[in-house]
Scaffold this active site. Structure first.
Site, short mmCIF file in Angstrom:
data_model
loop_
_atom_site.label_atom_id
_atom_site.label_comp_id
_atom_site.label_asym_id
_atom_site.label_seq_id
_atom_site.Cartn_x
_atom_site.Cartn_y
_atom_site.Cartn_z
N GLY A 216 0.83 -1.20 0.00
CA GLY A 216 0.00 0.00 0.00
C GLY A 216 0.86 1.24 0.00
N ILE A 217 0.31 2.27 0.59
CA ILE A 217 1.00 3.56 0.57
C ILE A 217 1.34 3.95 1.99
CG2 ILE A 217 -1.21 4.77 0.72
CD1 ILE A 217 -0.05 6.87 -1.04
N GLY A 218 2.40 4.73 2.17
CA GLY A 218 2.68 5.27 3.49
C GLY A 218 4.01 4.81 4.03
N ALA A 219 4.24 5.13 5.31
CA ALA A 219 5.55 4.92 5.91
C ALA A 219 5.89 3.42 6.01
CB ALA A 219 5.57 5.56 7.29
N ILE A 220 4.90 2.58 6.35
CA ILE A 220 5.23 1.16 6.53
C ILE A 220 5.61 0.50 5.21
CG2 ILE A 220 4.29 -1.10 7.23
CD1 ILE A 220 3.03 0.35 9.63
N GLU A 239 -2.35 -2.95 -5.98
CA GLU A 239 -3.39 -1.96 -6.28
C GLU A 239 -2.76 -0.65 -6.77
OE1 GLU A 239 -6.46 -1.61 -3.35
OE2 GLU A 239 -6.20 0.55 -3.33
N GLY A 337 -8.24 -2.06 -1.11
CA GLY A 337 -7.96 -3.39 -1.66
C GLY A 337 -7.44 -4.35 -0.62
N1 COA Z 1 -7.22 3.96 18.70
C1 COA Z 1 -7.25 5.30 18.62
N2 COA Z 1 -6.63 6.01 17.65
C2 COA Z 1 -5.95 5.32 16.74
C3 COA Z 1 -5.88 3.91 16.75
C4 COA Z 1 -6.54 3.23 17.79
N3 COA Z 1 -6.49 1.90 17.86
N4 COA Z 1 -5.13 3.51 15.71
C5 COA Z 1 -4.74 4.62 15.06
N5 COA Z 1 -5.23 5.71 15.69
C6 COA Z 1 -5.01 7.09 15.28
C7 COA Z 1 -3.51 7.37 15.15
O1 COA Z 1 -2.94 7.77 16.38
C8 COA Z 1 -3.48 8.46 14.12
O2 COA Z 1 -3.84 9.68 14.72
P1 COA Z 1 -3.05 11.04 14.37
O3 COA Z 1 -3.34 11.23 12.89
O4 COA Z 1 -3.66 12.02 15.25
O5 COA Z 1 -1.62 10.70 14.63
C9 COA Z 1 -4.64 8.08 13.20
O6 COA Z 1 -5.51 7.25 13.96
C10 COA Z 1 -4.18 7.35 11.96
O7 COA Z 1 -3.41 6.22 12.30
P2 COA Z 1 -2.15 5.79 11.43
O8 COA Z 1 -1.76 4.45 11.86
O9 COA Z 1 -1.13 6.88 11.42
O10 COA Z 1 -2.81 5.74 9.99
P3 COA Z 1 -2.11 5.58 8.58
O11 COA Z 1 -2.17 6.86 7.90
O12 COA Z 1 -0.78 4.88 8.70
O13 COA Z 1 -3.13 4.59 7.88
C11 COA Z 1 -4.69 2.80 7.84
C12 COA Z 1 -3.37 3.31 8.40
C13 COA Z 1 -4.92 1.43 8.43
C14 COA Z 1 -5.81 3.73 8.21
C15 COA Z 1 -4.57 2.72 6.28
O14 COA Z 1 -3.51 1.88 5.94
C16 COA Z 1 -5.85 2.19 5.66
O15 COA Z 1 -6.75 2.96 5.42
N6 COA Z 1 -5.93 0.88 5.39
C17 COA Z 1 -7.13 0.27 4.82
C18 COA Z 1 -7.08 0.19 3.31
C19 COA Z 1 -5.90 -0.61 2.82
O16 COA Z 1 -5.31 -1.40 3.52
N7 COA Z 1 -5.55 -0.40 1.59
C20 COA Z 1 -4.41 -1.08 1.05
C21 COA Z 1 -4.61 -1.56 -0.31
S1 COA Z 1 -3.57 -0.56 -1.35
#
Ligand code: COA
Length: 433
Positions: A216-220, A239, A337
């Site tokens: 996917g996208i992002g730091a990880i 995707e 996805g």
């Molecule tokens: N409880 C409370 N808050 C939470 C939390 C939890 N369990 N988990 C995360 N948060 C908060 C974080 O602290 C962060 O807050 P901030 O923006 O104030 O720092 C926010 O929610 C976002 O969390 P983060 O882990 O930084 O999100 P991300 O930008 O790395 O995205 C997903 C992670 C999971 C949201 C993203 O990967 C996603 O939408 N995945 C679903 C779709 C997918 O997997 N697509 C891939 C196919 S290409």
């Protein structure tokens, strides 16, 4: 018969004129992400009196998203299956709506009429010598929408790269052509910290030479890519991809040589990154975009042997249920996805799916591994589909494991500050006989 060049000139107009052909109550699909049509989305606001009870389906809205502002009520309403940072407030305030849908189902929702698309507004490249424009960086549902809609309005942007694959539309299919010359929306490379680096290294241990990757996208995902420098013959079937892959392509780590589906090709359904990425994909025969009902179909994904998918999540419970799109009842993003790839990887011979996430959220105050998901959270990846979970503390392999074994494995990769608490829950739920 008119030549495509004559057609092109005859159909050339301004965005304001083109938008006048949309009828009240019609639903409009917009190409999304970096291919968001920027002239139209700006004109929606400036010309809002042209619109009456119209709805706009726009999956990932990049850019300012001003057409979701309060002043648009009664004119245009945004609907999406992926909430983004610029649409979250509108969804929460009730000015926009979210619908759950696997990404690979969207073309079928369009073709069957379930999504009710009447108009497609798309951004495409300049035509080639045969009069074909490329959908550029966004093929996904854009191509099915343009092929189904009653009316197609195209911003033909000279800065949109010509990306190959099943990604072309002929000028004769465009009802109104709006010449454009603006830079595509970009996303900056993410900042990678120690937590992401550790996660990347754990994931890299699960990836072998010759594997095909979905990231996917992002730091990880970028941290994973950074840890793959010593691998060989990796492939891409994903995707979307971003700038993170460029270095590995340059170094010959990604060459797709051992892919079992479309060897040598980097396959995706959309692309999003910096201008460097857009330059790289322009007319690049190694990069192929296809509609999302092909790229993300689990049965197509599975034609890649040793497909390793890596996605992220917000929360995981001790049974291995993964919440990736909502924090409790608050819709944060969408399934995208994720499940398409989790299931595709499951079906792939030698495949693996990895859900990788930091062990805590909110500055370390909340454990993302918890006894149960936050009340109201949607389960994205079910406990029957889940495979590997990775945090900065290690890897838990859950496929085929009992609930007791899963809980034990997940506690071992939780943040140490929360392990006692999780263990107490475990001891209460799974008493020793
Ligand atoms: N409880 C409370 N808050 C939470 C939390 C939890 N369990 N988990 C995360 N948060 C908060 C974080 O602290 C962060 O807050 P901030 O923006 O104030 O720092 C926010 O929610 C976002 O969390 P983060 O882990 O930084 O999100 P991300 O930008 O790395 O995205 C997903 C992670 C999971 C949201 C993203 O990967 C996603 O939408 N995945 C679903 C779709 C997918 O997997 N697509 C891939 C196919 S290409």
């Amino acid at each position: 018969m008119m030549s495509w060049q004559d057609l092109y000139h005859a159909r050339t107009t301004t965005i304001q004129e083109a938008l006048r052909h949309i009828r009240p109550g019609e639903r409009i699909a917009l190409s999304h992400a970096a291919a968001t049509p920027q002239l139209a989305t700006e004109a929606f606001v400036a010309c809002r009196d042209l619109f009456h009870d119209n709805e706009v389906y726009h999956m990932l809205c990049l850019g300012p998203g001003r057409y979701m502002d309060a002043c648009m009520q009664g004119h245009i309403r945004h609907i999406t299956n992926f909430v983004a940072s610029n649409s979250r407030e509108a969804v929460e305030a009730g000015r926009a709506d979210f619908f759950p849908a696997y990404f690979h189902h969207v073309p079928d929702l369009i073709r069957s009429g379930a999504l009710g698309i009447d108009v497609a507004i798309i951004q495409v490249s300049l035509p080639n010598s045969e009069g074909y424009c490329s959908y550029g960086v966004s093929c996904d549902y854009t191509k099915p929408a343009a092929e189904t809609a009653r009316l197609v309005i195209a911003e033909v942007n000279r800065q949109m790269p010509f990306v190959l694959g099943d990604n072309l539309i002929h000028v004769s299919r465009l009802d109104h052509i709006v010449p454009a010359d603006y830079p595509l929306y970009t996303i900056a490379p993410p900042t990678i910290g120690a937590v992401e680096r550790a996660i990347g290294e754990h994931c890299a241990r699960l990836i072998a030479d010759g594997d095909t990757l979905q990231l996917g996208i992002g730091a990880i995902p970028d941290a994973v890519l950074m840890s793959l420098g010593d691998k060989k013959h990796l492939g891409i079937h994903t995707e979307m991809f971003s700038d993170g892959v460029l270095e590995l392509v340059k170094r010959g780590v990604i060459d797709g040589r051992r892919k079992t589906l479309l060897p040598g090709k980097m396959v995706a359904t959309f692309l999003m990154g910096t201008q460097e990425l857009y330059k790289f994909v322009h007319n690049n025969p190694d990069v192929c975009l296809y509609p999302v009902d092909y790229v993300n179909a689990p049965t197509v994904i599975a034609q890649n042997e040793r497909l390793v998918s890596i996605n992220s999540a917000l929360e995981v419970d001790l049974m291995g249920q993964v919440a990736s799109e909502s924090i409790g009842e608050r819709q944060f993003s969408g399934v995208g996805g994720q499940v398409d790839y989790v299931r595709g990887a499951y079906l792939s011979q030698g495949g693996k799916s990895i859900i990788a996430l930091p062990s805590t959220a909110r500055g370390g105050q909340t454990s993302r591994i918890s006894p149960r998901l936050t009340e109201g959270a949607a389960v994205t990846t079910s406990r029957c589909d889940v495979d590997y979970i990775v945090t900065e503390y290690g890897t838990a392999h859950l496929r085929g494991k009992t609930l007791r074994e899963r809980a034990r494995a997940l506690i071992a990769i939780a943040h140490p500050a929360f392990r006692d608490q999780l263990q107490q829950h475990f001891d209460a739920k799974y008493p020793r006989p």
